[in-house]
Design a protein around this motif. Structure first.
Motif, short mmCIF file in Angstrom:
data_model
loop_
_atom_site.label_atom_id
_atom_site.label_comp_id
_atom_site.label_asym_id
_atom_site.label_seq_id
_atom_site.Cartn_x
_atom_site.Cartn_y
_atom_site.Cartn_z
N VAL A 30 -1.95 5.05 0.59
CA VAL A 30 -3.15 5.89 0.61
C VAL A 30 -2.94 7.12 -0.25
CG1 VAL A 30 -4.56 7.37 2.11
CG2 VAL A 30 -4.00 5.05 2.83
N PHE A 31 -1.78 7.75 -0.17
CA PHE A 31 -1.48 8.92 -1.00
C PHE A 31 -1.57 8.58 -2.49
CE2 PHE A 31 1.74 11.19 -3.49
CZ PHE A 31 1.24 12.48 -3.39
N VAL A 32 -0.97 7.46 -2.89
CA VAL A 32 -0.98 7.09 -4.31
C VAL A 32 -2.39 6.76 -4.78
CG1 VAL A 32 -0.17 5.36 -5.98
CG2 VAL A 32 1.43 6.36 -4.35
N ILE A 34 -5.25 7.95 -3.57
CA ILE A 34 -6.02 9.19 -3.68
C ILE A 34 -5.57 10.00 -4.89
CG2 ILE A 34 -6.42 11.43 -2.57
CD1 ILE A 34 -6.42 9.91 0.10
N ALA A 35 -4.25 10.06 -5.11
CA ALA A 35 -3.74 10.79 -6.28
C ALA A 35 -4.22 10.15 -7.58
CB ALA A 35 -2.21 10.84 -6.25
N THR A 36 -4.23 8.83 -7.63
CA THR A 36 -4.71 8.13 -8.82
C THR A 36 -6.19 8.38 -9.04
OG1 THR A 36 -3.06 6.41 -8.47
CG2 THR A 36 -4.86 5.88 -9.95
N TYR A 37 -6.96 8.31 -7.97
CA TYR A 37 -8.40 8.56 -8.08
C TYR A 37 -8.65 9.97 -8.61
CZ TYR A 37 -13.25 9.24 -6.80
OH TYR A 37 -14.59 9.54 -6.84
N LEU A 38 -7.94 10.97 -8.06
CA LEU A 38 -8.12 12.34 -8.51
C LEU A 38 -7.66 12.52 -9.96
CD1 LEU A 38 -7.05 14.28 -5.30
CD2 LEU A 38 -9.37 13.92 -6.19
N TRP A 39 -6.60 11.80 -10.34
CA TRP A 39 -6.11 11.89 -11.72
C TRP A 39 -7.15 11.35 -12.69
CZ3 TRP A 39 -2.82 7.81 -14.41
CH2 TRP A 39 -2.40 8.25 -15.65
N PHE A 40 -7.84 10.28 -12.32
CA PHE A 40 -8.85 9.70 -13.20
C PHE A 40 -10.11 10.56 -13.27
CE2 PHE A 40 -6.39 5.79 -13.14
CZ PHE A 40 -6.55 5.37 -14.45
N THR A 63 -3.40 0.21 -7.40
CA THR A 63 -3.20 0.04 -5.97
C THR A 63 -2.38 -1.21 -5.67
OG1 THR A 63 -5.27 1.17 -5.51
CG2 THR A 63 -4.36 -0.18 -3.74
N ILE A 64 -2.69 -2.32 -6.34
CA ILE A 64 -1.93 -3.55 -6.15
C ILE A 64 -0.47 -3.32 -6.55
CG2 ILE A 64 -1.65 -5.95 -6.87
CD1 ILE A 64 -4.05 -5.52 -5.08
N LEU A 65 -0.24 -2.64 -7.66
CA LEU A 65 1.12 -2.33 -8.10
C LEU A 65 1.83 -1.47 -7.06
CD1 LEU A 65 3.32 -2.32 -10.33
CD2 LEU A 65 2.25 -0.21 -11.15
N CYS A 66 1.15 -0.47 -6.52
CA CYS A 66 1.75 0.39 -5.50
C CYS A 66 2.07 -0.39 -4.23
CB CYS A 66 0.84 1.56 -5.18
SG CYS A 66 0.74 2.76 -6.52
N LEU A 67 1.20 -1.32 -3.86
CA LEU A 67 1.48 -2.14 -2.68
C LEU A 67 2.74 -2.96 -2.88
CD1 LEU A 67 -2.12 -3.38 -1.81
CD2 LEU A 67 -0.64 -1.97 -0.37
N LEU A 68 2.88 -3.57 -4.05
CA LEU A 68 4.07 -4.37 -4.32
C LEU A 68 5.33 -3.51 -4.37
CD1 LEU A 68 2.61 -6.84 -6.96
CD2 LEU A 68 3.17 -7.31 -4.57
N LEU A 69 5.25 -2.36 -5.02
CA LEU A 69 6.40 -1.45 -5.06
C LEU A 69 6.72 -0.92 -3.67
CD1 LEU A 69 5.67 0.59 -8.31
CD2 LEU A 69 7.46 -1.12 -7.95
N GLY A 70 5.69 -0.60 -2.91
CA GLY A 70 5.91 -0.13 -1.55
C GLY A 70 6.59 -1.18 -0.68
N MET A 71 6.19 -2.44 -0.83
CA MET A 71 6.83 -3.52 -0.08
C MET A 71 8.29 -3.67 -0.49
SD MET A 71 4.85 -4.82 2.20
CE MET A 71 5.40 -6.46 2.57
#
Length: 138
Positions: A30-32, A34-40, A63-71
């Motif tokens: 969720v943090f990533v 929101i940060a990505t949305y604000l960056w764009f 988001t998909i990339l962050c999910l995979l990295l988070g896992m």
């Protein structure tokens, strides 16, 4: 303490650490997002016109990339999230539950587009609740 009581105590502490890991993982994603949305939303956002991407598409793939990295990080910090049998009565691993969450979320968003309209923020909320239920019950 008998071995049955020790097994129950171990199972309870294992569930608590699993829930803590899941909440940390969800918080990270969720943090990533929101940060990505604000960056764009800023002027320094990358120019994605070369692929005709829109901002929501870029946020989706990030988001998909962050999910995979988070896992991957979750597995590195807490290895051995072995298979378990949930309410669907078949074995699932963390990766299986992530796949089921993503697949279900895609169907939730498609149904939302078809029945409600293009405002997908509420569908995102439904999808997050769905993913939490999949990770805790399946």
């Amino acid at each position: 303490m008998s071995s049955i009581q020790q097994d129950k105590a171990t199972a309870v502490s294992g569930n608590a650490s699993g829930l803590r890991g899941m909440l940390l993982f969800v918080g990270f994603v969720v943090f990533v997002v929101i940060a990505t949305y604000l960056w764009f939303q800023t002027e320094s956002a990358p120019n994605l016109a070369w692929m005709a991407w829109t901002k929501p598409t870029a946020i989706f793939f990030i988001t998909i990339l962050c999910l995979l990295l988070g896992m991957c990080i979750w597995e590195a910090l807490s290895p051995g999230g072995g298979p378990r049998i949930g309410i669907l009565r078949f074995e699932t691993t963390r990766g299986d539950r992530l796949f089921l969450s993503l697949l279900g979320s895609a169907f939730i968003h498609l149904a939302w587009l078809g029945f409600v309209g293009p405002d997908l923020w509420k569908a995102l909320g439904v999808s997050v609740v769905y993913a939490l239920l999949v990770f805790s019950l399946v």
